[in-house]
Design a protein around this motif. Structure first.
Motif, PDB file in Angstrom:
ATOM      1  N   VAL A  17       0.866  -1.179   0.000  1.00 39.35           N
ATOM      2  CA  VAL A  17       0.000   0.000   0.000  1.00 39.35           C
ATOM      3  C   VAL A  17       0.901   1.227   0.000  1.00 39.35           C
ATOM      4  O   VAL A  17       1.757   1.368   0.878  1.00 39.35           O
ATOM      5  N   THR A  18       0.712   2.102  -0.973  1.00 39.30           N
ATOM      6  CA  THR A  18       1.482   3.339  -1.026  1.00 39.30           C
ATOM      7  C   THR A  18       0.590   4.487  -0.566  1.00 39.30           C
ATOM      8  O   THR A  18      -0.527   4.652  -1.046  1.00 39.30           O
ATOM      9  N   ARG A  19       1.099   5.249   0.390  1.00 37.54           N
ATOM     10  CA  ARG A  19       0.342   6.343   0.987  1.00 37.54           C
ATOM     11  C   ARG A  19       0.397   7.605   0.123  1.00 37.54           C
ATOM     12  O   ARG A  19       1.381   7.847  -0.573  1.00 37.54           O
ATOM     13  N   VAL A  20      -0.630   8.437   0.232  1.00 35.71           N
ATOM     14  CA  VAL A  20      -0.622   9.778  -0.358  1.00 35.71           C
ATOM     15  C   VAL A  20       0.081  10.689   0.647  1.00 35.71           C
ATOM     16  O   VAL A  20      -0.345  10.771   1.804  1.00 35.71           O
ATOM     17  N   ASN A  21       1.147  11.325   0.245  1.00 36.02           N
ATOM     18  CA  ASN A  21       1.880  12.268   1.108  1.00 36.02           C
ATOM     19  C   ASN A  21       2.183  11.707   2.499  1.00 36.02           C
ATOM     20  O   ASN A  21       2.059  12.411   3.497  1.00 36.02           O
ATOM     21  N   ARG A  22       2.533  10.426   2.548  1.00 33.14           N
ATOM     22  CA  ARG A  22       2.896   9.760   3.816  1.00 33.14           C
ATOM     23  C   ARG A  22       1.781   9.807   4.870  1.00 33.14           C
ATOM     24  O   ARG A  22       2.035   9.784   6.069  1.00 33.14           O
ATOM     25  N   ASP A  23       0.545   9.887   4.413  1.00 34.44           N
ATOM     26  CA  ASP A  23      -0.618   9.978   5.302  1.00 34.44           C
ATOM     27  C   ASP A  23      -0.868   8.630   5.968  1.00 34.44           C
ATOM     28  O   ASP A  23      -1.219   7.648   5.312  1.00 34.44           O
ATOM     29  N   THR A  24      -0.716   8.572   7.277  1.00 38.85           N
ATOM     30  CA  THR A  24      -0.872   7.308   8.004  1.00 38.85           C
ATOM     31  C   THR A  24      -2.329   6.918   8.219  1.00 38.85           C
ATOM     32  O   THR A  24      -2.615   5.905   8.857  1.00 38.85           O
ATOM     33  N   ALA A  25      -3.274   7.688   7.688  1.00 36.26           N
ATOM     34  CA  ALA A  25      -4.683   7.291   7.738  1.00 36.26           C
ATOM     35  C   ALA A  25      -4.874   5.980   6.981  1.00 36.26           C
ATOM     36  O   ALA A  25      -5.774   5.201   7.299  1.00 36.26           O
ATOM     37  N   LEU A  58      -9.968  -0.365  -0.118  1.00 33.40           N
ATOM     38  CA  LEU A  58      -8.670   0.134   0.333  1.00 33.40           C
ATOM     39  C   LEU A  58      -8.052   1.019  -0.742  1.00 33.40           C
ATOM     40  O   LEU A  58      -7.545   2.099  -0.461  1.00 33.40           O
ATOM     41  N   GLY A  59      -8.107   0.576  -1.981  1.00 26.83           N
ATOM     42  CA  GLY A  59      -7.528   1.352  -3.082  1.00 26.83           C
ATOM     43  C   GLY A  59      -8.192   2.692  -3.309  1.00 26.83           C
ATOM     44  O   GLY A  59      -7.579   3.611  -3.840  1.00 26.83           O
ATOM     45  N   SER A  60      -9.449   2.819  -2.902  1.00 27.71           N
ATOM     46  CA  SER A  60     -10.149   4.091  -3.109  1.00 27.71           C
ATOM     47  C   SER A  60     -10.128   4.985  -1.867  1.00 27.71           C
ATOM     48  O   SER A  60     -10.712   6.066  -1.874  1.00 27.71           O
ATOM     49  N   HIS A  61      -9.456   4.546  -0.811  1.00 30.12           N
ATOM     50  CA  HIS A  61      -9.339   5.366   0.398  1.00 30.12           C
ATOM     51  C   HIS A  61      -8.549   6.625   0.076  1.00 30.12           C
ATOM     52  O   HIS A  61      -7.579   6.589  -0.692  1.00 30.12           O
ATOM     53  N   ARG A  62      -8.932   7.758   0.674  1.00 30.13           N
ATOM     54  CA  ARG A  62      -8.310   9.056   0.361  1.00 30.13           C
ATOM     55  C   ARG A  62      -6.815   9.113   0.658  1.00 30.13           C
ATOM     56  O   ARG A  62      -6.077   9.890   0.052  1.00 30.13           O
ATOM     57  N   ALA A  63      -6.334   8.278   1.582  1.00 30.70           N
ATOM     58  CA  ALA A  63      -4.920   8.313   1.971  1.00 30.70           C
ATOM     59  C   ALA A  63      -4.077   7.290   1.204  1.00 30.70           C
ATOM     60  O   ALA A  63      -2.881   7.181   1.433  1.00 30.70           O
ATOM     61  N   VAL A  64      -4.703   6.558   0.283  1.00 29.06           N
ATOM     62  CA  VAL A  64      -3.990   5.521  -0.469  1.00 29.06           C
ATOM     63  C   VAL A  64      -3.745   5.992  -1.905  1.00 29.06           C
ATOM     64  O   VAL A  64      -4.679   6.340  -2.616  1.00 29.06           O
ATOM     65  N   LYS A  65      -2.479   5.989  -2.269  1.00 25.44           N
ATOM     66  CA  LYS A  65      -2.105   6.359  -3.640  1.00 25.44           C
ATOM     67  C   LYS A  65      -2.359   5.192  -4.580  1.00 25.44           C
ATOM     68  O   LYS A  65      -2.951   5.351  -5.626  1.00 25.44           O
ATOM     69  N   TRP A  66      -1.875   3.991  -4.195  1.00 23.31           N
ATOM     70  CA  TRP A  66      -2.175   2.777  -4.948  1.00 23.31           C
ATOM     71  C   TRP A  66      -1.938   1.545  -4.105  1.00 23.31           C
ATOM     72  O   TRP A  66      -1.277   1.589  -3.081  1.00 23.31           O
ATOM     73  N   VAL A  67      -2.496   0.429  -4.583  1.00 21.99           N
ATOM     74  CA  VAL A  67      -2.335  -0.877  -3.946  1.00 21.99           C
ATOM     75  C   VAL A  67      -1.866  -1.833  -5.026  1.00 21.99           C
ATOM     76  O   VAL A  67      -2.419  -1.853  -6.123  1.00 21.99           O
ATOM     77  N   THR A  68      -0.839  -2.589  -4.724  1.00 20.90           N
ATOM     78  CA  THR A  68      -0.334  -3.561  -5.685  1.00 20.90           C
ATOM     79  C   THR A  68      -0.028  -4.872  -4.972  1.00 20.90           C
ATOM     80  O   THR A  68       0.241  -4.883  -3.767  1.00 20.90           O
ATOM     81  N   LEU A  69      -0.097  -5.945  -5.696  1.00 23.22           N
ATOM     82  CA  LEU A  69       0.188  -7.260  -5.140  1.00 23.22           C
ATOM     83  C   LEU A  69       1.654  -7.340  -4.738  1.00 23.22           C
ATOM     84  O   LEU A  69       2.535  -6.916  -5.481  1.00 23.22           O
ATOM     85  N   ASP A  70       1.927  -7.862  -3.560  1.00 22.03           N
ATOM     86  CA  ASP A  70       3.303  -8.085  -3.110  1.00 22.03           C
ATOM     87  C   ASP A  70       3.674  -9.507  -3.527  1.00 22.03           C
ATOM     88  O   ASP A  70       3.586 -10.439  -2.735  1.00 22.03           O
ATOM     89  N   ALA A  71       4.032  -9.641  -4.775  1.00 18.85           N
ATOM     90  CA  ALA A  71       4.331 -10.962  -5.343  1.00 18.85           C
ATOM     91  C   ALA A  71       5.603 -11.534  -4.736  1.00 18.85           C
ATOM     92  O   ALA A  71       6.564 -10.804  -4.477  1.00 18.85           O
ATOM     93  N   PRO A  72       5.621 -12.842  -4.501  1.00 21.48           N
ATOM     94  CA  PRO A  72       6.828 -13.459  -3.942  1.00 21.48           C
ATOM     95  C   PRO A  72       7.980 -13.426  -4.947  1.00 21.48           C
ATOM     96  O   PRO A  72       7.761 -13.526  -6.156  1.00 21.48           O
ATOM     97  N   MET A  73       9.169 -13.268  -4.427  1.00 19.59           N
ATOM     98  CA  MET A  73      10.367 -13.302  -5.262  1.00 19.59           C
ATOM     99  C   MET A  73      10.719 -14.763  -5.519  1.00 19.59           C
ATOM    100  O   MET A  73      10.707 -15.573  -4.592  1.00 19.59           O
ATOM    101  N   VAL A  74      11.003 -15.082  -6.756  1.00 18.04           N
ATOM    102  CA  VAL A  74      11.396 -16.448  -7.104  1.00 18.04           C
ATOM    103  C   VAL A  74      12.668 -16.410  -7.938  1.00 18.04           C
ATOM    104  O   VAL A  74      12.849 -15.521  -8.767  1.00 18.04           O
ATOM    105  N   PRO A  75      13.566 -17.358  -7.727  1.00 22.10           N
ATOM    106  CA  PRO A  75      14.783 -17.381  -8.532  1.00 22.10           C
ATOM    107  C   PRO A  75      14.441 -17.727  -9.979  1.00 22.10           C
ATOM    108  O   PRO A  75      13.585 -18.570 -10.247  1.00 22.10           O
ATOM    109  N   THR A  76      15.093 -17.051 -10.891  1.00 22.33           N
ATOM    110  CA  THR A  76      14.837 -17.302 -12.313  1.00 22.33           C
ATOM    111  C   THR A  76      16.019 -17.957 -12.999  1.00 22.33           C
ATOM    112  O   THR A  76      15.968 -18.231 -14.177  1.00 22.33           O
TER     113      THR A  76
END
Length: 105
Positions: A17-25, A58-76
């Protein structure tokens, strides 16, 4: 992610979750809705566990800039160390000093 979340509304998704202007709301919203904040990623982001049915809200909350999946890291695959090189010798103007084929010791 929204399509997968709507197909599995009861599943927990690990998201960044990325905050808008570091808003902890945004953080408080995650906690108040009964979800888990797992860790801070940077001053403007955190990782949370959220049910699929709640991701859109959550993605439409005023304090949220965007939400993205935290995909697991896998060796390639591995790194072929014979293909690695350095440009340091050229950058400092001393290629002969760094060349492995420079001759005697």
């Amino acid at each position: 992610m929204l399509q997968e979340a709507s197909r599995q509304p009861g599943k927990s998704f690990r998201v960044i979750v990325t905050r808008v202007n570091r808003d902890t709301a945004a953080d408080r919203h995650v906690l108040v809705t009964g979800h888990k904040k797992l860790k801070e990623v940077a001053a403007e982001s955190f990782v949370a566990e959220v049910k699929g049915k709640d991701i859109a809200a959550l993605g439409s909350h005023r304090a949220v800039k965007w939400v993205t999946l935290d995909a697991p890291m896998v060796p390639t695959g591995g790194v072929d160390s014979s293909k690695l090189a350095t440009l340091y010798d050229l950058a400092i103007g001393a290629p002969a000093l760094w060349s492995p084929a420079s001759g005697s010791e």
